[in-house]
Motif scaffolding. Structure first.
Motif, short mmCIF file in Angstrom:
data_model
loop_
_atom_site.label_atom_id
_atom_site.label_comp_id
_atom_site.label_asym_id
_atom_site.label_seq_id
_atom_site.Cartn_x
_atom_site.Cartn_y
_atom_site.Cartn_z
N LEU A 283 0.83 -1.20 0.00
CA LEU A 283 0.00 0.00 0.00
C LEU A 283 0.87 1.25 0.00
O LEU A 283 0.56 2.24 -0.70
CB LEU A 283 -0.93 0.01 1.22
CG LEU A 283 -2.14 -0.92 1.17
CD1 LEU A 283 -2.83 -0.97 2.53
CD2 LEU A 283 -3.14 -0.45 0.10
N ASP A 284 1.95 1.23 0.78
CA ASP A 284 2.86 2.38 0.83
C ASP A 284 3.44 2.69 -0.54
O ASP A 284 3.66 3.87 -0.89
CB ASP A 284 4.00 2.11 1.82
CG ASP A 284 3.55 2.10 3.27
OD1 ASP A 284 2.45 2.63 3.54
OD2 ASP A 284 4.29 1.56 4.11
N ALA A 285 3.70 1.64 -1.33
CA ALA A 285 4.34 1.83 -2.63
C ALA A 285 3.33 2.08 -3.75
O ALA A 285 3.72 2.30 -4.90
CB ALA A 285 5.17 0.59 -2.97
N HIS A 286 2.04 2.06 -3.41
CA HIS A 286 0.98 2.17 -4.43
C HIS A 286 0.26 3.50 -4.29
O HIS A 286 -0.20 3.86 -3.21
CB HIS A 286 -0.01 1.01 -4.27
CG HIS A 286 -1.17 1.07 -5.20
ND1 HIS A 286 -1.07 0.88 -6.56
CD2 HIS A 286 -2.50 1.31 -4.97
CE1 HIS A 286 -2.26 0.97 -7.11
NE2 HIS A 286 -3.14 1.24 -6.17
N GLY A 287 0.12 4.22 -5.36
CA GLY A 287 -0.55 5.51 -5.29
C GLY A 287 -1.92 5.56 -5.94
O GLY A 287 -2.53 6.62 -6.02
N GLY A 288 -2.40 4.41 -6.40
CA GLY A 288 -3.67 4.39 -7.11
C GLY A 288 -4.81 3.81 -6.29
O GLY A 288 -4.73 3.68 -5.07
N PRO A 289 -5.89 3.40 -6.97
CA PRO A 289 -7.06 2.87 -6.28
C PRO A 289 -6.78 1.51 -5.65
O PRO A 289 -5.87 0.78 -6.07
CB PRO A 289 -8.11 2.74 -7.39
CG PRO A 289 -7.31 2.64 -8.65
CD PRO A 289 -6.09 3.48 -8.44
N VAL A 290 -7.57 1.17 -4.64
CA VAL A 290 -7.43 -0.09 -3.90
C VAL A 290 -8.80 -0.72 -3.74
O VAL A 290 -9.80 -0.03 -3.50
CB VAL A 290 -6.81 0.15 -2.51
CG1 VAL A 290 -6.73 -1.16 -1.72
CG2 VAL A 290 -5.44 0.80 -2.62
N GLN A 291 -8.86 -2.03 -3.89
CA GLN A 291 -10.10 -2.76 -3.62
C GLN A 291 -9.76 -4.05 -2.91
O GLN A 291 -8.84 -4.76 -3.30
CB GLN A 291 -10.87 -3.05 -4.90
CG GLN A 291 -12.27 -3.62 -4.65
CD GLN A 291 -13.11 -3.70 -5.90
OE1 GLN A 291 -12.64 -4.12 -6.95
NE2 GLN A 291 -14.37 -3.30 -5.81
N VAL A 292 -10.53 -4.33 -1.85
CA VAL A 292 -10.35 -5.56 -1.09
C VAL A 292 -11.55 -6.47 -1.35
O VAL A 292 -12.70 -6.05 -1.21
CB VAL A 292 -10.24 -5.28 0.42
CG1 VAL A 292 -9.97 -6.57 1.19
CG2 VAL A 292 -9.15 -4.26 0.70
N LEU A 293 -11.28 -7.71 -1.75
CA LEU A 293 -12.32 -8.69 -2.02
C LEU A 293 -12.39 -9.66 -0.85
O LEU A 293 -11.41 -10.34 -0.54
CB LEU A 293 -12.02 -9.44 -3.32
CG LEU A 293 -11.78 -8.59 -4.56
CD1 LEU A 293 -11.50 -9.49 -5.76
CD2 LEU A 293 -12.95 -7.67 -4.84
N ILE A 294 -13.54 -9.72 -0.20
CA ILE A 294 -13.72 -10.62 0.93
C ILE A 294 -15.02 -11.39 0.75
O ILE A 294 -15.88 -10.99 -0.04
CB ILE A 294 -13.74 -9.87 2.29
CG1 ILE A 294 -14.81 -8.76 2.28
CG2 ILE A 294 -12.36 -9.30 2.60
CD1 ILE A 294 -14.93 -8.03 3.60
N THR A 295 -15.14 -12.48 1.47
CA THR A 295 -16.37 -13.26 1.41
C THR A 295 -16.79 -13.64 2.81
O THR A 295 -16.06 -13.42 3.78
CB THR A 295 -16.17 -14.52 0.54
OG1 THR A 295 -17.45 -15.15 0.32
CG2 THR A 295 -15.22 -15.50 1.19
#
Length: 377
Positions: A283-295
């Motif tokens: 996450l620290d190295a990522h500057g774009g959108p984030v999505q978490v997939l859970i069930t």
């Protein structure tokens, strides 16, 4: 508690008896008469019909909206607890509807019920877009949009099912409006303005397979198809454990850890079976959108705190609830027998913030709203 946002356009429908083609060109005297209480509001009466039917559920519902005729009066008359989000001008305007919708979204309502016509639908769309479920209660002259219940009683039926924990589908529906001036001259100019996320009652299974029973492998593939239709190469996908999420990894033709958390971006597996520190570093190295997939865990209903503890409270807060996508078959949800989805992150304050209603992807272009609880009741 179900948090119901409410917006009533008190002038909606007034133009009909006058032979007007909408309320956009309503004479100012008519607006003032309603604002001063010397003339009845069709919209408020129709809102009252709906809320009165929901009165038996008043202990489970809190209403959020503007003071006075735009929400408060009808909510209190029906016996609901009310939270004031602001106040409109007198007479109110389209800007007040937009302000009320924005305030309701910021207050975290589970659903926004608006009472009006196509002009009001446009105002709601301009304020909140597709960010939260919205249901229109028809009260205007123009009804070209596909965001309305069939009548106040239909709106109450949808809300009753949703509050009662039944599976209520949600999907994007079109917002349209016509040019009133052109319509007065006999010319219909209808324009598409956008789409709102709208709950609707339907059959249990949208895609019937093998005698009407869901086939888990096919449902997983359908869910993956839905995710892939909206796939973003620049998005960092954090894929939680469970068989339901594996369809996404299979669609990307990537290896995966069935019981771990995998991280993907741009079709590349960045980390298999990641721990909290590794997720944080990515996450620290990522500057774009984030999505978490859970069930959800079958039979129990946990979506956080069981099998995905790599998603620590700090990570959950950092990412934000709005960037988590819950995946589950309808069979898995009905197996809960009306019990809520559960969160147990080991942070009671965070768990409380997650309570409410959340969209759950159940297949291709198939979503339902489902309740989330920290207490299990």
């Amino acid at each position: 508690m179900f948090k119901l946002g409410l917006i009533i356009n008190p002038y909606a429908g007034l133009g009909g008896p006058e032979g007007l083609k909408g309320s956009d060109t309503l004479p100012e005297a008519m607006r003032l008469a309603v604002a001063q209480g010397s003339s009845a509001s069709r919209a408020q009466a129709r809102a009252q019909r709906c809320l009165d039917l929901l009165r038996p559920l008043a202990a489970q519902v809190e209403v959020y909206g503007f003071a006075g005729p735009m929400a408060e009066d009808a909510a209190l008359a029906a016996g609901f607890g009310f939270h004031t989000l602001g106040e409109a001008a007198a007479p109110s305007s389209a800007l007040d509807s937009q302000r009320a919708a924005t305030a309701a979204a910021q207050a975290g309502v589970d659903l926004l019920l608006f009472v009006g016509g196509d002009g009001t639908a446009r105002d709601i769309y301009s304020a909140v877009g597709e960010q939260l479920p919205v249901l229109g209660l028809p009260a205007g002259v123009k009804m070209h949009s596909a965001v309305y219940a069939i009548n106040p009683e239909g709106a109450a039926e949808i809300l009753t099912a949703l509050i009662g924990g039944k599976l209520v589908e949600v999907g994007l529906q079109e917002v349209r409006d016509i040019d009133e001036a052109a319509f007065q001259q006999g010319r219909v100019r209808s324009r598409h303005y956008g789409e709102l996320l709208v709950p609707r009652l339907g059959g249990f299974l949208q895609q019937v397979k093998q005698g009407g029973r869901e086939v888990e492998a096919l449902v997983i593939a359908d869910i993956a198809d839905e995710l892939m239709e909206h796939y973003d190469e620049d998005c960092l996908y954090i894929v939680g454990p469970g068989s339901t999420t594996t369809g996404f990894m299979q669609a990307l033709n990537l290896p995966y850890s069935l019981l771990g958390v995998d991280v993907v971006r741009g079709g590349e597996l960045l980390q298999v079976d990641a721990n909290a520190a590794q997720i944080t570093a990515l996450l620290d190295a990522h500057g774009g959108p984030v999505q978490v997939l859970i069930t959800a865990i079958g039979g129990q209903g946990h979506i956080l705190g069981r099998g995905n503890q790599q998603l620590t409270p700090a990570l959950i807060r950092r990412i934000g609830r709005e960037h988590f996508q819950v995946l589950a078959s309808k069979s898995k949800l009905t197996g809960l027998a009306g019990r809520p989805l559960l969160v147990d992150s080991n942070d009671p304050e965070l768990d409380q913030q997650w309570q409410g209603y959340i969209p759950v992807i159940c297949g291709y272009r198939d979503q339902v709203m489902y309740r989330v609880s920290a207490a299990g009741d």
